[in-house]
Design a protein around this motif. Structure first.
Motif, PDB file in Angstrom:
ATOM      1  N   GLY A   1       0.821  -1.210   0.000  1.00  0.00           N
ATOM      2  CA  GLY A   1       0.000   0.000   0.000  1.00  0.00           C
ATOM      3  C   GLY A   1       0.850   1.252   0.000  1.00  0.00           C
ATOM      4  O   GLY A   1       0.554   2.227  -0.719  1.00  0.00           O
ATOM      5  N   GLN A   2       1.918   1.250   0.785  1.00  0.00           N
ATOM      6  CA  GLN A   2       2.831   2.387   0.788  1.00  0.00           C
ATOM      7  C   GLN A   2       3.466   2.562  -0.589  1.00  0.00           C
ATOM      8  O   GLN A   2       3.642   3.687  -1.067  1.00  0.00           O
ATOM      9  CB  GLN A   2       3.930   2.174   1.832  1.00  0.00           C
ATOM     10  N   GLY A   3       3.797   1.425  -1.222  1.00  0.00           N
ATOM     11  CA  GLY A   3       4.387   1.488  -2.554  1.00  0.00           C
ATOM     12  C   GLY A   3       3.440   2.072  -3.580  1.00  0.00           C
ATOM     13  O   GLY A   3       3.850   2.854  -4.446  1.00  0.00           O
ATOM     14  N   VAL A   4       2.160   1.705  -3.482  1.00  0.00           N
ATOM     15  CA  VAL A   4       1.156   2.233  -4.409  1.00  0.00           C
ATOM     16  C   VAL A   4       0.990   3.744  -4.212  1.00  0.00           C
ATOM     17  O   VAL A   4       0.923   4.514  -5.186  1.00  0.00           O
ATOM     18  CB  VAL A   4      -0.193   1.516  -4.217  1.00  0.00           C
ATOM     19  N   ILE A   5       0.933   4.172  -2.955  1.00  0.00           N
ATOM     20  CA  ILE A   5       0.830   5.608  -2.673  1.00  0.00           C
ATOM     21  C   ILE A   5       2.063   6.331  -3.205  1.00  0.00           C
ATOM     22  O   ILE A   5       1.967   7.394  -3.828  1.00  0.00           O
ATOM     23  CB  ILE A   5       0.676   5.859  -1.162  1.00  0.00           C
ATOM     24  N   GLY A   6       3.226   5.742  -2.942  1.00  0.00           N
ATOM     25  CA  GLY A   6       4.468   6.339  -3.442  1.00  0.00           C
ATOM     26  C   GLY A   6       4.497   6.426  -4.953  1.00  0.00           C
ATOM     27  O   GLY A   6       4.940   7.434  -5.522  1.00  0.00           O
ATOM     28  N   LEU A   7       4.005   5.382  -5.624  1.00  0.00           N
ATOM     29  CA  LEU A   7       3.971   5.383  -7.089  1.00  0.00           C
ATOM     30  C   LEU A   7       3.069   6.499  -7.605  1.00  0.00           C
ATOM     31  O   LEU A   7       3.393   7.173  -8.593  1.00  0.00           O
ATOM     32  CB  LEU A   7       3.473   4.025  -7.594  1.00  0.00           C
ATOM     33  N   GLY A   8       1.935   6.693  -6.923  1.00  0.00           N
ATOM     34  CA  GLY A   8       1.041   7.775  -7.317  1.00  0.00           C
ATOM     35  C   GLY A   8       1.699   9.135  -7.199  1.00  0.00           C
ATOM     36  O   GLY A   8       1.429  10.037  -8.003  1.00  0.00           O
ATOM     37  N   VAL A   9       2.592   9.271  -6.206  1.00  0.00           N
ATOM     38  CA  VAL A   9       3.306  10.545  -6.022  1.00  0.00           C
ATOM     39  C   VAL A   9       4.355  10.746  -7.106  1.00  0.00           C
ATOM     40  O   VAL A   9       4.427  11.806  -7.741  1.00  0.00           O
ATOM     41  CB  VAL A   9       3.973  10.590  -4.626  1.00  0.00           C
ATOM     42  N   VAL A  10       5.184   9.721  -7.339  1.00  0.00           N
ATOM     43  CA  VAL A  10       6.315   9.908  -8.257  1.00  0.00           C
ATOM     44  C   VAL A  10       5.881  10.053  -9.716  1.00  0.00           C
ATOM     45  O   VAL A  10       6.595  10.664 -10.520  1.00  0.00           O
ATOM     46  CB  VAL A  10       7.324   8.737  -8.136  1.00  0.00           C
ATOM     47  N   LEU A  11       4.726   9.496 -10.057  1.00  0.00           N
ATOM     48  CA  LEU A  11       4.253   9.611 -11.434  1.00  0.00           C
ATOM     49  C   LEU A  11       3.863  11.038 -11.802  1.00  0.00           C
ATOM     50  O   LEU A  11       3.714  11.359 -12.985  1.00  0.00           O
ATOM     51  CB  LEU A  11       3.059   8.673 -11.672  1.00  0.00           C
ATOM     52  N   THR A  12       3.692  11.879 -10.806  1.00  0.00           N
ATOM     53  CA  THR A  12       3.333  13.277 -11.056  1.00  0.00           C
ATOM     54  C   THR A  12       4.539  14.208 -10.991  1.00  0.00           C
ATOM     55  O   THR A  12       4.383  15.424 -11.032  1.00  0.00           O
ATOM     56  CB  THR A  12       2.273  13.747 -10.040  1.00  0.00           C
ATOM     57  N   HIS A  13       5.747  13.623 -10.863  1.00  0.00           N
ATOM     58  CA  HIS A  13       6.965  14.437 -10.777  1.00  0.00           C
ATOM     59  C   HIS A  13       8.012  13.933 -11.772  1.00  0.00           C
ATOM     60  O   HIS A  13       7.879  12.846 -12.334  1.00  0.00           O
ATOM     61  CB  HIS A  13       7.548  14.385  -9.352  1.00  0.00           C
ATOM     62  N   ASP A  14       9.042  14.724 -11.952  1.00  0.00           N
ATOM     63  CA  ASP A  14      10.124  14.356 -12.865  1.00  0.00           C
ATOM     64  C   ASP A  14      10.938  13.193 -12.310  1.00  0.00           C
ATOM     65  O   ASP A  14      10.976  12.956 -11.096  1.00  0.00           O
ATOM     66  CB  ASP A  14      11.052  15.558 -13.094  1.00  0.00           C
ATOM     67  N   TRP A  15      11.610  12.488 -13.207  1.00  0.00           N
ATOM     68  CA  TRP A  15      12.475  11.361 -12.845  1.00  0.00           C
ATOM     69  C   TRP A  15      13.679  11.870 -12.047  1.00  0.00           C
ATOM     70  O   TRP A  15      14.290  12.877 -12.416  1.00  0.00           O
ATOM     71  CB  TRP A  15      12.946  10.676 -14.126  1.00  0.00           C
ATOM     72  N   PRO A  16      14.055  11.203 -10.941  1.00  0.00           N
ATOM     73  CA  PRO A  16      15.209  11.655 -10.142  1.00  0.00           C
ATOM     74  C   PRO A  16      16.515  11.588 -10.924  1.00  0.00           C
ATOM     75  O   PRO A  16      16.654  10.778 -11.854  1.00  0.00           O
ATOM     76  CB  PRO A  16      15.225  10.671  -8.973  1.00  0.00           C
ATOM     77  N   GLY A  17      17.471  12.401 -10.522  1.00  0.00           N
ATOM     78  CA  GLY A  17      18.777  12.386 -11.162  1.00  0.00           C
ATOM     79  C   GLY A  17      19.575  11.154 -10.766  1.00  0.00           C
ATOM     80  O   GLY A  17      19.256  10.474  -9.776  1.00  0.00           O
ATOM     81  N   ALA A  18      20.627  10.863 -11.527  1.00  0.00           N
ATOM     82  CA  ALA A  18      21.437   9.657 -11.291  1.00  0.00           C
ATOM     83  C   ALA A  18      22.078   9.654  -9.903  1.00  0.00           C
ATOM     84  O   ALA A  18      22.249   8.600  -9.293  1.00  0.00           O
ATOM     85  CB  ALA A  18      22.514   9.548 -12.376  1.00  0.00           C
ATOM     86  N   ALA A  19      22.424  10.832  -9.388  1.00  0.00           N
ATOM     87  CA  ALA A  19      23.145  10.907  -8.117  1.00  0.00           C
ATOM     88  C   ALA A  19      22.313  10.428  -6.931  1.00  0.00           C
ATOM     89  O   ALA A  19      22.865   9.980  -5.917  1.00  0.00           O
ATOM     90  CB  ALA A  19      23.615  12.340  -7.871  1.00  0.00           C
TER      91      ALA A  19
ATOM     92  N   TRP B   1      19.885   7.997  -7.003  1.00  0.00           N
ATOM     93  CA  TRP B   1      19.416   6.616  -7.070  1.00  0.00           C
ATOM     94  C   TRP B   1      20.119   5.666  -6.106  1.00  0.00           C
ATOM     95  O   TRP B   1      19.464   4.787  -5.521  1.00  0.00           O
ATOM     96  CB  TRP B   1      19.502   6.092  -8.506  1.00  0.00           C
ATOM     97  N   PRO B   2      21.430   5.771  -5.892  1.00  0.00           N
ATOM     98  CA  PRO B   2      22.053   4.895  -4.885  1.00  0.00           C
ATOM     99  C   PRO B   2      21.439   5.058  -3.493  1.00  0.00           C
ATOM    100  O   PRO B   2      21.294   4.081  -2.749  1.00  0.00           O
ATOM    101  CB  PRO B   2      23.521   5.329  -4.900  1.00  0.00           C
ATOM    102  N   TRP B   3      21.067   6.279  -3.163  1.00  0.00           N
ATOM    103  CA  TRP B   3      20.469   6.534  -1.856  1.00  0.00           C
ATOM    104  C   TRP B   3      19.040   6.003  -1.793  1.00  0.00           C
ATOM    105  O   TRP B   3      18.614   5.466  -0.765  1.00  0.00           O
ATOM    106  CB  TRP B   3      20.492   8.042  -1.568  1.00  0.00           C
ATOM    107  N   ILE B   4      18.301   6.133  -2.885  1.00  0.00           N
ATOM    108  CA  ILE B   4      16.940   5.591  -2.932  1.00  0.00           C
ATOM    109  C   ILE B   4      16.965   4.074  -2.774  1.00  0.00           C
ATOM    110  O   ILE B   4      16.203   3.499  -1.986  1.00  0.00           O
ATOM    111  CB  ILE B   4      16.251   5.979  -4.261  1.00  0.00           C
ATOM    112  N   LEU B   5      17.854   3.420  -3.516  1.00  0.00           N
ATOM    113  CA  LEU B   5      17.944   1.960  -3.451  1.00  0.00           C
ATOM    114  C   LEU B   5      18.410   1.502  -2.070  1.00  0.00           C
ATOM    115  O   LEU B   5      17.866   0.537  -1.508  1.00  0.00           O
ATOM    116  CB  LEU B   5      18.900   1.447  -4.529  1.00  0.00           C
ATOM    117  N   ALA B   6      19.406   2.198  -1.509  1.00  0.00           N
ATOM    118  CA  ALA B   6      19.901   1.835  -0.183  1.00  0.00           C
ATOM    119  C   ALA B   6      18.806   1.989   0.867  1.00  0.00           C
ATOM    120  O   ALA B   6      18.582   1.104   1.700  1.00  0.00           O
ATOM    121  CB  ALA B   6      21.108   2.694   0.181  1.00  0.00           C
ATOM    122  N   SER B   7      18.093   3.098   0.808  1.00  0.00           N
ATOM    123  CA  SER B   7      17.029   3.337   1.773  1.00  0.00           C
ATOM    124  C   SER B   7      15.900   2.323   1.609  1.00  0.00           C
ATOM    125  O   SER B   7      15.356   1.821   2.597  1.00  0.00           O
ATOM    126  CB  SER B   7      16.475   4.754   1.618  1.00  0.00           C
TER     127      SER B   7
END
Length: 280
Positions: free
Chosen positions: A39-57, A59-65
């Motif tokens: 459910g958290q993932g679905v909510i998060g997906l709804g948020v990110v689809l309305t914003h620009d793609w994150p920069g490469a720098a 992504w390591p922090w997103i994956l680690a977190s």
């Protein structure tokens, strides 16, 4: 801090304790966490689809977190399979600020004030008393490594998220992607560890897990908003009243045993957290 912000933060603390309580209601803690994480993932997906793609720098922090959040959810679900809300939650939630503070002092070189040192000592004493109560109360000792594992994971993602969100620049986008990664990773891990037994099998589990997802995401959103209109240390300190709410829910709703020592140790953990937060 206005009365409105005060009540909002206290409400967020109650929501945080409540979604943990919802994990204790279902017959399968892992299945409930599976729905909550998804459910958290679905909510998060709804948020990110309305914003620009994150920069490469970033992504390591997103994956680690995302992976650390997966560890947190795993440890927490397993802890609730063996322990009470009023025992697991204070240990997991109260230990994390102490670990984060110590990590900042040891590896990031941040100075620890006298107030923070006092808070660490009070926190540590409360945690030792509460953990020691497991031996005296006859509760399963297997919950301790899981509860402390959740605390280490909380401290880990707190540090990683603090850096990652700054790199991204938009905390809401960063959090959204973290929840998407965690939702996928947790589902994959539980299927690998528990197989089909980890899947939700009743409407009740789906309902409780979905409600928990809304509670957890909503609680975080309120705290983030509050930090934009009120002093961050004060908001962070008030947020930790969730420990008090969790102990009360465990006692009043689940009829968990409340001994004087358990009550005192939980109060010490709350006091220690407040001291470290307000000293920031």
């Amino acid at each position: 801090m206005t009365v409105t912000v005060l009540l909002a933060v206290l409400g967020a603390a109650f929501l945080h304790a409540s979604w943990n309580a919802l994990l204790r209601v279902g017959t399968s803690r892992v299945a409930a966490m599976m729905v909550l994480s998804a459910g958290q993932g679905v909510i998060g997906l709804g948020v990110v689809l309305t914003h620009d793609w994150p920069g490469a720098a970033v992504w390591p922090w997103i994956l680690a977190s995302g992976l650390i959040h997966t560890g947190y959810q795993t440890f927490l679900a397993f802890a609730y399979e063996h322990g009470d809300l009023g025992r697991v939650y204070p240990l997991a939630r109260g230990t994390a600020p102490m670990l984060t503070l110590l990590a900042n002092a040891l590896w990031l070189g941040e100075a620890v004030s006298a107030m923070e040192t006092l808070g660490i000592l009070v926190l540590g004493a409360g945690i030792i008393l509460l953990a020691g109560g497991v031996w005296r109360s006859g509760e399963s000792r297997r919950m301790l490594p899981y509860a402390f594992g959740a605390a280490f994971a909380t401290a880990g993602y707190t540090v990683v998220d603090g850096i990652g969100a700054r790199i991204e620049g938009q905390a809401v986008v960063y959090l959204g992607w973290v929840m998407v990664v965690a939702g996928v990773a947790f589902a994959a891990l539980m299927l690998a560890l528990r197989g089909r037994a980890s899947l939700p099998r009743s409407g009740r589990v789906w309902a409780l897990g979905s409600l928990g997802a809304v509670f957890s995401y909503g609680a975080y959103a309120v705290v983030v908003w509050a930090m934009t209109v009120a002093p961050i240390p004060l908001v962070a300190a008030l947020r930790e009243t969730s420990i008090f709410f969790a102990v009360m829910i465990g006692w009043l709703v689940f009829r968990e045993r409340m001994t004087p020592l358990k009550g005192v140790s939980a109060a010490m953990i709350v006091a220690g957290v407040l001291l470290t937060r307000l000293a920031a």
